[in-house]
Design a protein around this motif. Structure first.
Motif, mmCIF file in Angstrom:
data_model
loop_
_atom_site.group_PDB
_atom_site.id
_atom_site.type_symbol
_atom_site.label_atom_id
_atom_site.label_comp_id
_atom_site.label_asym_id
_atom_site.label_seq_id
_atom_site.Cartn_x
_atom_site.Cartn_y
_atom_site.Cartn_z
ATOM 1 N N ASP A 78 0.846 -1.400 -0.203
ATOM 2 C CA ASP A 78 -0.233 -0.242 0.234
ATOM 3 C C ASP A 78 1.127 1.596 0.526
ATOM 4 O O ASP A 78 -0.143 2.413 -0.229
ATOM 5 N N GLU A 79 2.279 1.076 0.119
ATOM 6 C CA GLU A 79 3.020 2.279 -0.039
ATOM 7 C C GLU A 79 3.155 2.946 -1.569
ATOM 8 O O GLU A 79 2.320 2.815 -2.163
ATOM 9 N N THR A 80 3.928 4.458 -1.496
ATOM 10 C CA THR A 80 3.464 4.771 -2.704
ATOM 11 C C THR A 80 4.498 4.532 -3.279
ATOM 12 O O THR A 80 5.265 3.928 -3.348
ATOM 13 N N TYR A 84 8.408 2.194 -2.098
ATOM 14 C CA TYR A 84 8.569 1.456 -2.228
ATOM 15 C C TYR A 84 9.748 1.173 -3.410
ATOM 16 O O TYR A 84 10.893 0.376 -2.715
ATOM 17 N N SER A 150 -0.137 5.658 -4.971
ATOM 18 C CA SER A 150 -0.385 4.297 -4.206
ATOM 19 C C SER A 150 0.069 2.780 -5.100
ATOM 20 O O SER A 150 -1.141 2.584 -6.816
ATOM 21 N N ALA A 152 -1.080 0.196 -5.077
ATOM 22 C CA ALA A 152 -1.977 -0.920 -5.351
ATOM 23 C C ALA A 152 -3.002 -0.438 -6.013
ATOM 24 O O ALA A 152 -3.622 -1.317 -6.546
ATOM 25 N N ARG A 153 -3.197 0.989 -6.175
ATOM 26 C CA ARG A 153 -3.760 1.353 -7.295
ATOM 27 C C ARG A 153 -3.059 2.013 -8.600
ATOM 28 O O ARG A 153 -4.056 1.557 -9.509
#
Length: 561
Positions: A78-80, A84, A150, A152-153
């Motif tokens: 979930d990090e940027t 990451y 993010s 995750a997106r």
């Protein structure tokens, strides 16, 4: 450098590698190729220290930094994006160590430890990292993605690009890349070629992309399916194919010539033995004593001659017959059907309500048309195909599929295969075949009876792709939809798929980044999905030239290696 000597690896009774030996010099770039199951990924894992060889050794030289990109790697969490990359590069740990040491600078040994941590931080570009990350992501076609986004997106292709960027930014001495092109769009692929060309690292790449390995590799290491050993060829992959075919033809000619000579000599020996036997049995009359002696002497000579010929045959240095696997033959039979076989999109908006969408799009594919779709990662190509095939309902607009259409699809998501089923159970259920026919079909695609009984989850990505194509060949469809069909296939399977599609008479809708494959498909229509809309590409060669020129421009103005 990479120096691999006598690598052997077995899993149970199955020998994967047998005495694999090769050497790459400093800064040399090589391609590692071979059929699925010949141990390409196993070699990379041994080199990366993730798998231990049963026998053999590996040497990279003193203090070499080795980077490994596994197949289907993608950023997770979930990090940027920036956080990451920092974490994967080890900068978080180094910065924490430097901060802790800075407040204890007067203690013995601390200045030296701080200097070592700072040197490591500087070596990977820690102080100017933000600019370098932006530059590399721009090269990979992600200039519109913010470093604060993010992970995750991101789309699956974008996650793969972020993972690749994190590896390439580490400035390793050795790069081990397993199918790095699988999730790249064409502009990113052109950029990666340019990056590797300019890299001083020693690079070993496993790839099915023939154009890519031709352009980046000056040595080819071929894992032989039969011997489980490595054959090393200097030059490009195309050079290797030409030379190997010449060598195979030369060896076959020598083998056939020797077999012909053996046959001639054997026939001569048989004749001499027959003559010897006839002479030994000849009795004649009492008045033919001298002739009888002559016949017996002649018989004895014939017998000695036959033995001499047989010894000559035995002492021949035999020419081995070239080993050849049964060629993979994919038969995509089509039921052309009757009636309206048109596919038409009318003001279609595809995606998920409240989330990512593409469109509105209006487009038609006539029956028998070969329709190709290009586009950057994350623009919605797979979303569009899922909407066409009915896996995803349109948000608005209409997808019209003619009543005569019999559609089959091989979408990109291999993970949608039922992992708990075996290939045999999956294919038998979906194709409706009996047991013998199911086993025979899997065997045609290189899936043995033993593997056919294992769970699909145990198969490699290439193995799963073969199962999907086996199913595809069993379904009589007049429209086929392919999303990155060449991902994970070995070169043999790709050649067979191309040959099958060459003579297919139905409609083909393809999303692919494989330049060689796209050229072989002889597309009637080629479009690019840009900002949610389809734009026609009139000149594919010109499109590729622009991508390559952009890559060189970015590399020249913002070198990231």
């Amino acid at each position: 450098m990479i120096n691999a000597q006598g690598l052997q690896k077995s899993y149970g009774t199955v020998s994967v590698l047998a005495d694999v030996t090769f050497t790459l010099g400093d800064g040399q770039h090589a391609a590692l190729v071979g059929h699925n199951g010949t141990g390409k990924t196993t070699i990379l894992k041994i080199l990366a220290g993730l798998v231990t060889a049963d026998v053999g050794k590996v040497d990279f030289g003193p203090l070499a930094r080795v980077g490994y990109l596994p197949q289907d790697t993608s950023a997770v969490g979930d990090e940027t994006v920036f956080d990451y990359v920092r974490r994967v590069m080890g900068l978080d740990g180094l910065e924490t160590e430097m901060n802790e040491l800075s407040v204890r600078f007067e203690e013995p040994g601390v200045p030296e430890r701080y200097a070592a941590a700072e040197a490591a931080f500087e070596r990977v570009g820690g102080y100017g990292l933000e600019r370098r990350v932006e530059s590399m992501l721009a090269g990979l076609g992600m200039e519109r993605v913010s470093l604060s986004s993010s992970v995750a997106r991101l789309s699956s292709g974008q996650k793969s690009k972020v993972a690749m960027a994190a590896l390439l930014l580490q400035d390793n001495d050795v790069l081990l890349l397993d199918e790095p092109t699988n999730n790249l769009d064409l502009p990113a692929l052109a950029w990666l070629e340019t990056f590797i060309h300019g890299s001083k690292a020693t690079v070993l790449v496993v790839s099915h992309d023939r154009r890519f390995i031709d352009r980046i590799a000056d040595k080819v290491i071929v894992l032989d399916w039969h011997t489980r050993r490595a054959l090393v060829s200097n030059g490009t992959y195309s050079d290797y194919l030409i030379q190997s075919e010449k060598e195979r033809a030369r060896q076959l000619e020598a083998y056939l010539g020797q077999q012909e000579e053996i046959g001639r000599l054997s026939a001569r020996a048989v004749q001499m033995k027959q003559r010897a036997a006839a002479g030994a049995r000849w009795t004649g009359s009492d008045n033919d004593k001298h002739l009888r002696g002559f016949k017996r002497d002649q018989s004895s000579g014939s017998g000695r001659g036959a033995k001499a010929i047989e010894r000559r045959i035995e002492q021949m240095q035999r020419v081995e017959k070239p080993f050849e696997r049964d060629p993979l033959d994919i038969d995509i039979g089509e039921d052309l059907g009757v009636g309206d076989r048109t596919i038409r999109l009318v003001d279609v908006v595809a995606g998920r309500p409240g989330g990512f969408v593409v469109g509105p799009i209006s487009q038609q594919a006539a029956f028998g048309e070969r329709f190709g779709i290009l586009g950057m990662n994350g623009v919605g190509k797979s979303t569009l195909l899922k909407t066409i095939t009915g896996h995803l309902a349109p948000i608005s607009g209409r997808v019209y599929v003619g009543g005569g259409v019999k559609m089959g699809d091989m979408l990109q998501e291999h993970d949608t295969l039922p992992r708990d089923l075996s290939p045999f159970a999956f294919l038998k259920e979906r194709a409706g075949f009996d047991e013998p026919r199911t086993y025979a079909l899997l065997a045609r695609f290189g899936v043995s009876a033993n593997i056919a009984k294992e769970s699909i989850v145990t198969l490699s990505p290439g193995g799963r792709a073969r199962v999907l194509i086996a199913l595809f060949s069993a379904l009589q469809k007049n429209v086929i939809v392919l999303d990155e069909p060449t991902n994970h296939l070995d070169l043999e399977a790709m050649d067979a798929l191309e040959s099958a599609l060459e003579f297919y008479q139905g409609t083909i809708i393809i999303v692919s980044h494989d330049r060689y494959f796209l050229e072989k498909m002889r597309l009637d229509t080629l479009v690019e999905l840009v900002d949610g809309h389809l734009q026609k590409i009139e000149d594919f060669a010109g499109y590729l030239r622009q991508a390559e020129e952009r890559a060189k421009r970015l590399m020249h103005t913002n070198p990231s290696g």
